[in-house]
Scaffold this motif. Structure first.
Motif: not given
Length: 215
Positions: A108, A112-113, A119, A123, A180, A182
């Motif tokens: 993570a 991650n984004e 966030e 994640t 998305h 993830i």
């Protein structure tokens, strides 16, 4: 909200109700992995850090509260209720779940984004949820004989994730720029982990026999 997400959420809720019914009514947690339940409590805590800061809808908030409350209630019952905890298969539930948490946290931090605390925790919750069922599946493999309520709980939990994949496909087709990766990849891994269980669950249903996993 589309029908796939609503059905998935209700299936998830039913799985929790079935488990609580087993624990509260029968006063037994036999066949249930405390390690998996602790991982789910961590998953929901990390995912719903925004519960008091970001309001999406009344439905969304209620579902967050329900899953937080029920996950911690289950852990409390299994750890501290003087009758329920006696039925806990501690000697069989030995999966080292910390070895799932650490790689998921590192992943993570790396993938991650957005690199912010919330966030990264969001994640992390998806990566951890993907593998949180592993201690439960290992426990079932060791005990082999699975009672009806435990079998239904695991089946509903797997069905919830499979339905969420349909929800994602529907949203990808109907909503512009809905991507998305993830949650998608994590959800796919999680669903695949249920494959063996689903196979034997449907065999037992088809032949009207008690669910039993091979050694």
């Amino acid at each position: 909200m589309n029908i796939f997400r609503l059905t998935a959420d209700m299936t998830h809720l039913m799985s929790v109700i079935v488990l609580l019914l087993k624990i509260h009514t029968i006063k037994s947690c036999a066949g249930i992995s405390l390690k998996t339940q602790e991982l789910y409590a961590i998953v929901f805590t990390c995912r719903y850090l925004d519960i008091f800061t970001d309001f999406i809808s009344f439905y969304n908030t209620i579902m967050k509260v329900i899953f937080l409350w029920t996950s911690f209630s289950i852990v409390w019952y299994m750890r501290y209720h003087k009758i329920v905890r006696r039925s806990y298969d501690k000697d069989q539930d030995t999966f080292r779940h910390v070895f799932l948490m650490l790689p998921c946290l590192v992943l993570a931090l790396l993938i991650n984004e957005r690199f912010t605390f919330k966030e990264v925790m969001w994640t992390f919750s998806f990566y951890l949820e993907a593998v949180a069922i592993l201690p439960q599946l290992v426990l079932l493999q060791r005990t082999r004989n699975i009672d009806n309520l435990t079998g239904q709980y695991i089946f509903l939990l797997g069905a919830y994730r499979a339905l969420y994949i349909l929800n994602w496909i529907y949203r990808y087709v109907t909503e512009p720029n809905y991507v998305h990766w993830i949650p998608w990849m994590s959800g796919l891994v999680q669903t695949l982990l249920y494959g063996d269980f689903f196979y034997y669950y449907f065999l037992s249903w088809k032949n009207n026999v008690k669910l039993q996993l091979p050694a």
